[in-house]
Design a protein around this motif. Structure first.
Motif, PDB file in Angstrom:
ATOM      1  N   LEU A  26       0.743  -0.868   0.145  1.00  0.00           N
ATOM      2  CA  LEU A  26      -0.092  -0.321   0.088  1.00  0.00           C
ATOM      3  C   LEU A  26       1.113   0.762   0.455  1.00  0.00           C
ATOM      4  O   LEU A  26       1.820   1.694   1.099  1.00  0.00           O
ATOM      5  CB  LEU A  26      -1.127   0.135   1.020  1.00  0.00           C
ATOM      6  CG  LEU A  26      -2.032  -1.483   0.903  1.00  0.00           C
ATOM      7  CD1 LEU A  26      -3.029  -1.236   2.745  1.00  0.00           C
ATOM      8  CD2 LEU A  26      -3.161  -1.142  -0.292  1.00  0.00           C
ATOM      9  N   LEU A  27       0.349   2.727  -0.914  1.00  0.00           N
ATOM     10  CA  LEU A  27       1.570   3.505  -1.169  1.00  0.00           C
ATOM     11  C   LEU A  27       0.714   4.593  -0.379  1.00  0.00           C
ATOM     12  O   LEU A  27      -0.994   4.637  -1.056  1.00  0.00           O
ATOM     13  CB  LEU A  27       1.600   3.708  -2.588  1.00  0.00           C
ATOM     14  CG  LEU A  27       2.428   2.940  -3.158  1.00  0.00           C
ATOM     15  CD1 LEU A  27       2.706   3.371  -4.480  1.00  0.00           C
ATOM     16  CD2 LEU A  27       3.995   2.313  -1.764  1.00  0.00           C
ATOM     17  N   ASP A  28       0.667   5.455   0.360  1.00  0.00           N
ATOM     18  CA  ASP A  28       0.031   6.805   0.373  1.00  0.00           C
ATOM     19  C   ASP A  28       0.051   7.492  -0.322  1.00  0.00           C
ATOM     20  O   ASP A  28       1.691   7.613  -0.608  1.00  0.00           O
ATOM     21  CB  ASP A  28       0.635   7.555   2.283  1.00  0.00           C
ATOM     22  CG  ASP A  28      -0.160   6.490   2.451  1.00  0.00           C
ATOM     23  OD1 ASP A  28      -1.116   6.376   3.465  1.00  0.00           O
ATOM     24  OD2 ASP A  28       0.978   6.592   4.342  1.00  0.00           O
ATOM     25  N   LEU A  29      -0.655   8.564  -1.461  1.00  0.00           N
ATOM     26  CA  LEU A  29      -0.884   9.233  -2.022  1.00  0.00           C
ATOM     27  C   LEU A  29      -0.890  10.578  -2.035  1.00  0.00           C
ATOM     28  O   LEU A  29      -2.457  10.826  -1.831  1.00  0.00           O
ATOM     29  CB  LEU A  29      -0.664   8.733  -3.892  1.00  0.00           C
ATOM     30  CG  LEU A  29      -0.593   7.609  -4.320  1.00  0.00           C
ATOM     31  CD1 LEU A  29      -1.042   6.933  -6.096  1.00  0.00           C
ATOM     32  CD2 LEU A  29       1.426   7.485  -4.354  1.00  0.00           C
ATOM     33  N   ASP A  30      -0.494  12.042  -2.362  1.00  0.00           N
ATOM     34  CA  ASP A  30      -0.866  12.414  -2.777  1.00  0.00           C
ATOM     35  C   ASP A  30      -1.371  13.400  -4.256  1.00  0.00           C
ATOM     36  O   ASP A  30      -0.345  12.770  -5.148  1.00  0.00           O
ATOM     37  CB  ASP A  30       0.046  13.477  -2.313  1.00  0.00           C
ATOM     38  CG  ASP A  30      -0.508  14.859  -1.883  1.00  0.00           C
ATOM     39  OD1 ASP A  30      -0.932  15.426  -1.054  1.00  0.00           O
ATOM     40  OD2 ASP A  30      -0.273  15.977  -3.466  1.00  0.00           O
ATOM     41  N   ILE A  31      -2.983  13.530  -4.597  1.00  0.00           N
ATOM     42  CA  ILE A  31      -2.804  13.192  -6.110  1.00  0.00           C
ATOM     43  C   ILE A  31      -4.062  14.356  -6.280  1.00  0.00           C
ATOM     44  O   ILE A  31      -4.358  15.377  -5.548  1.00  0.00           O
ATOM     45  CB  ILE A  31      -3.850  12.541  -6.527  1.00  0.00           C
ATOM     46  CG1 ILE A  31      -3.950  10.885  -5.732  1.00  0.00           C
ATOM     47  CG2 ILE A  31      -4.949  12.582  -7.545  1.00  0.00           C
ATOM     48  CD1 ILE A  31      -4.814   9.922  -6.168  1.00  0.00           C
TER      49      ILE A  31
END
Length: 278
Positions: A26-31
């Motif tokens: 799992l990755l934390d993404l800023d979109i």
């Protein structure tokens, strides 16, 4: 994501979410996203940035801050952090508020350490010394509370970097009760010494080897000495006549074993010049 897709337009949208890689990680993404019309179709252009490490660091920082805050606020000693250049308070704990009687807002408003010190010049010198040499221990300093009461305080402090600025951390403890106890002890000690030195009877104290650690003037005269200091470090057995030496050694050992003098003794003693007396 569905909510973002439904409302995104040309003004764009921004959110953080979690994505899953092919391997399941799992990755934390800023979109950041923008919507547009192209060939009659609605398109969404997205720029994604992996912020997993940043979020982990922030989470660790929050845990560290919570631990610091728990210790900071539950410490019984007064803790204060102040700017070294201006000496203005940057943070104080509840114990500091209780100790000095000022509210947290008052202390953090525009107050400096000199508003609490009853010896401002000495306090400034201590700050300068700590900033140069590192940590500092001050066994006694007098501070003034909001109501004007002056109290003795014990202080430990030292400089460190906090939010990119050089600050001083101090931990203070009101030692009024201890100071009173020490003063009373010194008074009793002075009275005790006055009484003992004024006795016309000889008085001495020795360690468990028989070495003299204190005598009064009367005892010195009995031993033929001009000054009690001349007897310190000598063995009490030196002043016992040979006829009573064994008996004194035996009684001395009994006293050590039972931590009490077993009886009053009548002894034949010696002066420095060899003269015997009872």
């Amino acid at each position: 994501l569905q909510a973002m897709l439904a409302k995104v337009g040309t003004e764009g949208a921004h959110l953080q979410t979690r994505h899953r890689r092919k391997d399941g990680h799992l990755l934390d993404l800023d979109i950041s996203s923008n919507g547009a019309e192209f060939g009659g179709n609605k398109l969404i252009f997205c720029v994604c940035r992996d912020v997993s490490e940043r979020n982990q660091a922030q989470a660790a920082l929050r845990v560290s801050e919570e631990k610091y805050r728990v210790i900071f606020e539950n410490q019984q000693y007064a803790i204060a952090i102040f700017d070294i250049d201006t000496c203005r308070f940057l943070d104080v704990n509840d114990a500091c508020v209780r100790m000095y009687g000022y509210s947290r807002e008052e202390l953090l408003g525009s107050m400096t350490i000199f508003d609490l010190s009853a010896e401002p010049e000495v306090s400034l010198a201590a700050v300068q010394q700590a900033a140069t040499e590192g940590s500092i221990f001050i066994p006694l300093r007098y501070h003034r509370k909001k109501d004007g009461t002056v109290v003795p305080v014990e202080i430990v402090g030292g400089p460190y970097l906090w939010n990119g600025r050089q600050v001083m951390f101090t931990l203070g403890h009101d030692i009024t009760l201890r100071k009173q106890a020490e003063d009373e002890l010194r008074e009793r000690e002075a009275l005790y010494r006055f009484l003992v030195t004024s006795l016309s009877d000889g008085f001495f104290a020795c360690d468990n080897q028989g070495r003299l650690i204190f005598t009064n003037a009367a005892m010195a005269r009995m031993c033929g000495a001009d000054d009690p200091e001349q007897l310190l470090g000598r063995y009490i057995f030196e002043f016992v006549a040979p006829a009573d030496s064994d008996r004194v050694q035996e009684k001395f050992q009994q006293a050590l074993m039972h931590l009490t003098v077993p009886e009053n003794l009548e002894l034949l003693l010696l002066k420095n010049d060899g003269q015997q007396y009872w």
